[in-house]
Write a protein that holds these residues in place. Structure first.
Motif, PDB file in Angstrom:
ATOM      1  N   LEU A  84       0.830  -1.208   0.000  1.00  0.00           N
ATOM      2  CA  LEU A  84       0.000   0.000   0.000  1.00  0.00           C
ATOM      3  C   LEU A  84       0.861   1.253   0.000  1.00  0.00           C
ATOM      4  CD1 LEU A  84      -2.779  -0.788   2.632  1.00  0.00           C
ATOM      5  CD2 LEU A  84      -3.134  -0.342   0.205  1.00  0.00           C
ATOM      6  N   LEU A  85       1.827   1.291   0.921  1.00  0.00           N
ATOM      7  CA  LEU A  85       2.662   2.486   1.060  1.00  0.00           C
ATOM      8  C   LEU A  85       3.569   2.680  -0.148  1.00  0.00           C
ATOM      9  CD1 LEU A  85       3.450   2.181   4.869  1.00  0.00           C
ATOM     10  CD2 LEU A  85       1.852   3.767   3.755  1.00  0.00           C
ATOM     11  N   ALA A  86       4.097   1.590  -0.698  1.00  0.00           N
ATOM     12  CA  ALA A  86       4.949   1.699  -1.894  1.00  0.00           C
ATOM     13  C   ALA A  86       4.139   2.267  -3.065  1.00  0.00           C
ATOM     14  CB  ALA A  86       5.538   0.339  -2.246  1.00  0.00           C
ATOM     15  N   TRP A  87       2.899   1.784  -3.235  1.00  0.00           N
ATOM     16  CA  TRP A  87       2.045   2.287  -4.309  1.00  0.00           C
ATOM     17  C   TRP A  87       1.730   3.764  -4.095  1.00  0.00           C
ATOM     18  CZ3 TRP A  87      -3.037   4.133  -4.007  1.00  0.00           C
ATOM     19  CH2 TRP A  87      -3.648   4.379  -5.249  1.00  0.00           C
ATOM     20  N   ARG A  88       1.410   4.132  -2.864  1.00  0.00           N
ATOM     21  CA  ARG A  88       1.039   5.525  -2.557  1.00  0.00           C
ATOM     22  C   ARG A  88       2.198   6.478  -2.836  1.00  0.00           C
ATOM     23  NH1 ARG A  88       0.485   9.855  -2.544  1.00  0.00           N
ATOM     24  NH2 ARG A  88      -0.787  11.266  -1.303  1.00  0.00           N
ATOM     25  N   ARG A  89       3.428   6.030  -2.590  1.00  0.00           N
ATOM     26  CA  ARG A  89       4.592   6.882  -2.827  1.00  0.00           C
ATOM     27  C   ARG A  89       4.784   7.201  -4.311  1.00  0.00           C
ATOM     28  NH1 ARG A  89       7.068   3.090   0.282  1.00  0.00           N
ATOM     29  NH2 ARG A  89       6.968   3.530   2.480  1.00  0.00           N
ATOM     30  N   THR A  90       4.198   6.416  -5.188  1.00  0.00           N
ATOM     31  CA  THR A  90       4.361   6.658  -6.630  1.00  0.00           C
ATOM     32  C   THR A  90       3.438   7.756  -7.143  1.00  0.00           C
ATOM     33  OG1 THR A  90       2.701   5.021  -7.326  1.00  0.00           O
ATOM     34  CG2 THR A  90       4.976   4.231  -6.997  1.00  0.00           C
ATOM     35  N   ILE A  91       2.511   8.211  -6.326  1.00  0.00           N
ATOM     36  CA  ILE A  91       1.532   9.209  -6.757  1.00  0.00           C
ATOM     37  C   ILE A  91       1.975  10.587  -6.268  1.00  0.00           C
ATOM     38  CG2 ILE A  91      -0.872   9.954  -6.642  1.00  0.00           C
ATOM     39  CD1 ILE A  91      -1.559   7.003  -6.084  1.00  0.00           C
ATOM     40  N   PRO A  97      -8.264  -0.373  13.046  1.00  0.00           N
ATOM     41  CA  PRO A  97      -6.818  -0.543  13.278  1.00  0.00           C
ATOM     42  C   PRO A  97      -6.025  -0.757  11.988  1.00  0.00           C
ATOM     43  CG  PRO A  97      -8.070  -1.882  14.822  1.00  0.00           C
ATOM     44  CD  PRO A  97      -9.051  -1.345  13.808  1.00  0.00           C
ATOM     45  N   ALA A  98      -6.619  -1.460  11.022  1.00  0.00           N
ATOM     46  CA  ALA A  98      -5.941  -1.697   9.745  1.00  0.00           C
ATOM     47  C   ALA A  98      -5.800  -0.414   8.941  1.00  0.00           C
ATOM     48  CB  ALA A  98      -6.692  -2.748   8.934  1.00  0.00           C
ATOM     49  N   MET A  99      -6.730   0.530   9.121  1.00  0.00           N
ATOM     50  CA  MET A  99      -6.644   1.796   8.395  1.00  0.00           C
ATOM     51  C   MET A  99      -5.740   2.797   9.114  1.00  0.00           C
ATOM     52  SD  MET A  99     -10.402   2.339   6.703  1.00  0.00           S
ATOM     53  CE  MET A  99     -11.329   2.387   8.219  1.00  0.00           C
ATOM     54  N   LEU A 100      -5.715   2.744  10.442  1.00  0.00           N
ATOM     55  CA  LEU A 100      -4.880   3.675  11.191  1.00  0.00           C
ATOM     56  C   LEU A 100      -3.390   3.390  11.019  1.00  0.00           C
ATOM     57  CD1 LEU A 100      -6.929   3.995  14.503  1.00  0.00           C
ATOM     58  CD2 LEU A 100      -6.614   5.739  12.732  1.00  0.00           C
ATOM     59  N   ALA A 101      -3.024   2.121  10.841  1.00  0.00           N
ATOM     60  CA  ALA A 101      -1.605   1.759  10.727  1.00  0.00           C
ATOM     61  C   ALA A 101      -0.925   2.443   9.537  1.00  0.00           C
ATOM     62  CB  ALA A 101      -1.448   0.246  10.671  1.00  0.00           C
ATOM     63  N   PRO A 102      -1.464   2.350   8.311  1.00  0.00           N
ATOM     64  CA  PRO A 102      -0.789   3.068   7.222  1.00  0.00           C
ATOM     65  C   PRO A 102      -0.914   4.581   7.355  1.00  0.00           C
ATOM     66  CG  PRO A 102      -2.754   1.969   6.389  1.00  0.00           C
ATOM     67  CD  PRO A 102      -2.566   1.525   7.804  1.00  0.00           C
ATOM     68  N   ALA A 103      -1.975   5.046   7.993  1.00  0.00           N
ATOM     69  CA  ALA A 103      -2.145   6.488   8.182  1.00  0.00           C
ATOM     70  C   ALA A 103      -0.958   7.065   8.948  1.00  0.00           C
ATOM     71  CB  ALA A 103      -3.451   6.778   8.918  1.00  0.00           C
ATOM     72  N   ALA A 104      -0.424   6.301   9.893  1.00  0.00           N
ATOM     73  CA  ALA A 104       0.714   6.759  10.687  1.00  0.00           C
ATOM     74  C   ALA A 104       1.968   6.944   9.833  1.00  0.00           C
ATOM     75  CB  ALA A 104       0.985   5.769  11.811  1.00  0.00           C
ATOM     76  N   HIS A 105       2.035   6.268   8.681  1.00  0.00           N
ATOM     77  CA  HIS A 105       3.198   6.363   7.798  1.00  0.00           C
ATOM     78  C   HIS A 105       3.028   7.424   6.709  1.00  0.00           C
ATOM     79  CE1 HIS A 105       5.169   2.813   9.458  1.00  0.00           C
ATOM     80  NE2 HIS A 105       3.966   2.269   9.507  1.00  0.00           N
ATOM     81  N   LEU A 106       1.887   8.061   6.670  1.00  0.00           N
ATOM     82  CA  LEU A 106       1.612   9.082   5.663  1.00  0.00           C
ATOM     83  C   LEU A 106       1.737  10.470   6.289  1.00  0.00           C
ATOM     84  CD1 LEU A 106      -1.436   7.320   3.986  1.00  0.00           C
ATOM     85  CD2 LEU A 106       0.882   7.523   3.057  1.00  0.00           C
ATOM     86  N   GLU A 107       2.857  10.705   6.933  1.00  0.00           N
ATOM     87  CA  GLU A 107       3.097  11.967   7.640  1.00  0.00           C
ATOM     88  C   GLU A 107       3.114  13.142   6.666  1.00  0.00           C
ATOM     89  OE1 GLU A 107       6.803  11.171   9.489  1.00  0.00           O
ATOM     90  OE2 GLU A 107       5.947   9.803  10.954  1.00  0.00           O
ATOM     91  N   GLY A 108       2.619  14.264   7.132  1.00  0.00           N
ATOM     92  CA  GLY A 108       2.626  15.470   6.322  1.00  0.00           C
ATOM     93  C   GLY A 108       1.577  15.481   5.232  1.00  0.00           C
ATOM     94  N   GLN A 109       0.667  14.551   5.254  1.00  0.00           N
ATOM     95  CA  GLN A 109      -0.388  14.483   4.251  1.00  0.00           C
ATOM     96  C   GLN A 109      -1.741  14.494   4.954  1.00  0.00           C
ATOM     97  OE1 GLN A 109       0.042  11.188   1.514  1.00  0.00           O
ATOM     98  NE2 GLN A 109       2.229  11.081   1.954  1.00  0.00           N
ATOM     99  N   ARG A 110      -2.743  14.952   4.243  1.00  0.00           N
ATOM    100  CA  ARG A 110      -4.104  14.865   4.770  1.00  0.00           C
ATOM    101  C   ARG A 110      -4.584  13.434   4.562  1.00  0.00           C
ATOM    102  NH1 ARG A 110      -8.734  17.306   1.499  1.00  0.00           N
ATOM    103  NH2 ARG A 110     -10.441  16.078   2.327  1.00  0.00           N
ATOM    104  N   VAL A 111      -4.976  12.792   5.656  1.00  0.00           N
ATOM    105  CA  VAL A 111      -5.461  11.408   5.604  1.00  0.00           C
ATOM    106  C   VAL A 111      -6.874  11.391   6.154  1.00  0.00           C
ATOM    107  CG1 VAL A 111      -5.107   9.050   6.411  1.00  0.00           C
ATOM    108  CG2 VAL A 111      -3.127  10.489   5.891  1.00  0.00           C
TER     109      VAL A 111
END
Length: 132
Positions: free
Chosen positions: A86-93, A107-121
């Motif tokens: 998920l995160l690798a794909w998101r970084r390509t955009i 919990p499954a949605m909050l985990a990647p949200a923590a790795h999307l710093e500086g973005q509106r999630v």
């Protein structure tokens, strides 16, 4: 972004294949039958966990069947991507102002949200409206 497995990483394909072969060999050695469904039957109230929790009956092809077997769940073959994918794909955009995390337990949605710093999630709830 679909986040069903946003809080976990899948086992490698090689390990998943080894686990599948082990399950098949073990089953055949006991004289059993192997059934490989394309997905977890929707009749199980807690997909993937119900048999391990002692479910005594499953519904297959409209018929209640007593469970007298070992049921394996091999998640490495999931059609859903894991957190790393998920995160690798998101970084390509580039140029994206917001990421919407959907289709997963909180919990499954909050985990990647923590790795999307500086973005509106956003984790939309039924009835939420957003200006895009």
């Amino acid at each position: 972004m679909e986040a069903t497995y946003g809080d976990r990483c899948h086992r490698s394909l090689t390990d998943s294949i080894d686990e599948l072969y082990g399950a098949i060999r073990s089953t055949l050695a006991r004289g059993g039958n192997v059934i490989i469904p394309p997905a977890v039957p929707s009749s199980w109230p807690d997909p993937g966990c119900a048999p391990a929790a002692g479910l005594a009956i499953v519904r297959l092809f409209g018929e209640d069947i007593a469970v007298r077997s070992t049921i394996y769940t091999i998640n490495g073959f999931s059609a859903h991507v894991d957190q790393q994918e998920l995160l690798a794909w998101r970084r390509t955009i580039e140029g994206c102002e917001a990421t919407f995390l959907v289709h997963g337990e909180e919990p499954a949605m909050l985990a990647p949200a923590a790795h999307l710093e500086g973005q509106r999630v956003e984790l939309p709830r039924p009835g939420d409206v957003f200006d895009l």
